[in-house]
Design a protein around this motif. Structure first.
Motif, PDB file in Angstrom:
ATOM      1  N   PHE A  16      34.695  40.817  38.181  1.00 51.06           N
ATOM      2  CA  PHE A  16      35.676  39.789  38.539  1.00 51.06           C
ATOM      3  C   PHE A  16      35.424  39.265  39.947  1.00 51.06           C
ATOM      4  O   PHE A  16      35.519  38.064  40.195  1.00 51.06           O
ATOM      5  CB  PHE A  16      37.101  40.323  38.387  1.00 51.06           C
ATOM      6  N   ASP A  17      35.088  40.143  40.873  1.00 49.98           N
ATOM      7  CA  ASP A  17      34.790  39.695  42.237  1.00 49.98           C
ATOM      8  C   ASP A  17      33.554  38.789  42.254  1.00 49.98           C
ATOM      9  O   ASP A  17      33.535  37.761  42.930  1.00 49.98           O
ATOM     10  CB  ASP A  17      34.578  40.886  43.164  1.00 49.98           C
ATOM     11  N   THR A  18      32.543  39.142  41.477  1.00 51.29           N
ATOM     12  CA  THR A  18      31.310  38.356  41.433  1.00 51.29           C
ATOM     13  C   THR A  18      31.556  36.962  40.867  1.00 51.29           C
ATOM     14  O   THR A  18      31.079  35.966  41.415  1.00 51.29           O
ATOM     15  CB  THR A  18      30.245  39.088  40.597  1.00 51.29           C
ATOM     16  N   GLY A  21      35.460  35.556  42.778  1.00 50.18           N
ATOM     17  CA  GLY A  21      35.433  35.562  44.239  1.00 50.18           C
ATOM     18  C   GLY A  21      34.190  34.888  44.800  1.00 50.18           C
ATOM     19  O   GLY A  21      34.268  33.923  45.550  1.00 50.18           O
ATOM     20  N   LYS A  22      33.034  35.372  44.397  1.00 51.60           N
ATOM     21  CA  LYS A  22      31.764  34.860  44.932  1.00 51.60           C
ATOM     22  C   LYS A  22      31.245  33.656  44.164  1.00 51.60           C
ATOM     23  O   LYS A  22      30.393  32.917  44.665  1.00 51.60           O
ATOM     24  CB  LYS A  22      30.723  35.977  44.911  1.00 51.60           C
ATOM     25  N   ARG A  23      31.716  33.504  42.931  1.00 54.45           N
ATOM     26  CA  ARG A  23      31.243  32.429  42.039  1.00 54.45           C
ATOM     27  C   ARG A  23      29.718  32.424  41.930  1.00 54.45           C
ATOM     28  O   ARG A  23      29.065  31.399  41.970  1.00 54.45           O
ATOM     29  CB  ARG A  23      31.794  31.080  42.473  1.00 54.45           C
ATOM     30  N   ASP A  24      29.187  33.619  41.763  1.00 51.46           N
ATOM     31  CA  ASP A  24      27.746  33.823  41.612  1.00 51.46           C
ATOM     32  C   ASP A  24      27.463  33.994  40.118  1.00 51.46           C
ATOM     33  O   ASP A  24      27.548  35.091  39.572  1.00 51.46           O
ATOM     34  CB  ASP A  24      27.304  35.052  42.409  1.00 51.46           C
ATOM     35  N   TYR A  63      41.220  34.993  42.897  1.00 51.62           N
ATOM     36  CA  TYR A  63      41.743  36.071  42.067  1.00 51.62           C
ATOM     37  C   TYR A  63      42.095  37.234  42.980  1.00 51.62           C
ATOM     38  O   TYR A  63      41.277  37.660  43.797  1.00 51.62           O
ATOM     39  CB  TYR A  63      40.736  36.544  41.011  1.00 51.62           C
ATOM     40  N   GLU A  64      43.333  37.730  42.852  1.00 50.50           N
ATOM     41  CA  GLU A  64      43.778  38.897  43.608  1.00 50.50           C
ATOM     42  C   GLU A  64      44.147  39.978  42.606  1.00 50.50           C
ATOM     43  O   GLU A  64      44.949  39.728  41.709  1.00 50.50           O
ATOM     44  CB  GLU A  64      45.021  38.583  44.433  1.00 50.50           C
ATOM     45  N   PHE A  78      45.718  43.883  36.427  1.00 44.80           N
ATOM     46  CA  PHE A  78      46.918  43.103  36.660  1.00 44.80           C
ATOM     47  C   PHE A  78      46.670  42.335  37.942  1.00 44.80           C
ATOM     48  O   PHE A  78      46.424  42.938  38.994  1.00 44.80           O
ATOM     49  CB  PHE A  78      48.145  44.011  36.805  1.00 44.80           C
ATOM     50  N   GLY A  79      46.649  41.012  37.851  1.00 41.01           N
ATOM     51  CA  GLY A  79      46.305  40.219  39.019  1.00 41.01           C
ATOM     52  C   GLY A  79      46.926  38.843  39.013  1.00 41.01           C
ATOM     53  O   GLY A  79      47.698  38.485  38.119  1.00 41.01           O
ATOM     54  N   ARG A  80      46.550  38.087  40.032  1.00 41.18           N
ATOM     55  CA  ARG A  80      47.057  36.724  40.222  1.00 41.18           C
ATOM     56  C   ARG A  80      45.874  35.774  40.389  1.00 41.18           C
ATOM     57  O   ARG A  80      44.949  36.034  41.142  1.00 41.18           O
ATOM     58  CB  ARG A  80      47.916  36.665  41.468  1.00 41.18           C
ATOM     59  N   TYR A  81      45.943  34.646  39.657  1.00 43.65           N
ATOM     60  CA  TYR A  81      44.990  33.551  39.827  1.00 43.65           C
ATOM     61  C   TYR A  81      45.735  32.426  40.532  1.00 43.65           C
ATOM     62  O   TYR A  81      46.814  32.017  40.096  1.00 43.65           O
ATOM     63  CB  TYR A  81      44.476  33.049  38.474  1.00 43.65           C
ATOM     64  N   SER A  82      45.158  31.902  41.597  1.00 44.62           N
ATOM     65  CA  SER A  82      45.800  30.820  42.343  1.00 44.62           C
ATOM     66  C   SER A  82      44.733  29.869  42.879  1.00 44.62           C
ATOM     67  O   SER A  82      43.534  30.111  42.736  1.00 44.62           O
ATOM     68  CB  SER A  82      46.642  31.392  43.495  1.00 44.62           C
TER      69      SER A  82
END
Length: 133
Positions: A16-18, A21-24, A63-64, A78-82
């Motif tokens: 999810f971070d990739t 977050g990084k959009r890689d 994404y958090e 469990f997270g938030r998209y903003s």
């Protein structure tokens, strides 16, 4: 020593971070299986459907994660998209892992309520309500 369940939990967090977050997308392709199955009403089918959706969203997408729970080959985040220009969404994402790759996904998606919208007067995510507007 890390258990396979703990490894799956970390794999999904890293994936999810990739992607978000990084959009890689090149690195993300290593996390998502080529025959990835999508069960979400918001996301087109397959890995390319997911990647295409993310490419179409503003670079401000965020994404958090607040909670990650794993049970064998299943991981729930469990997270938030903003940051997409629409109300933030609080989401439970469930992912199935097979051979070290994300192979299947389900989600439960709800727009995040502001203080004025919340009958319970309790934030849906974290300790604070989102700022209206």
């Amino acid at each position: 020593m890390t258990s396979p369940t703990q490894q799956n939990r970390q794999l999904v967090l890293d994936a999810f971070d990739t992607l978000f977050g990084k959009r890689d997308y090149t690195a993300a392709a290593e996390f998502w299986a080529a025959d990835y199955v999508q069960h979400s009403r918001h996301i087109p089918p397959g890995r390319e459907g997911l990647f295409g959706l993310i490419r179409s969203l503003p670079d401000t997408l965020r994404y958090e994660n607040q909670l990650a729970v794993a049970d064998g080959d299943y991981v729930m985040l469990f997270g938030r998209y903003s940051g997409t220009g629409t109300p933030a969404a609080v989401v439970a994402d469930v992912v199935r892992i097979e051979d070290g790759r994300l192979v299947e996904h389900w989600d439960v998606w709800e727009d995040e309520a502001t203080r004025g919208e919340s009958a319970a007067d309790a934030p849906m995510f974290g300790a604070h309500f989102p700022t209206p507007g």
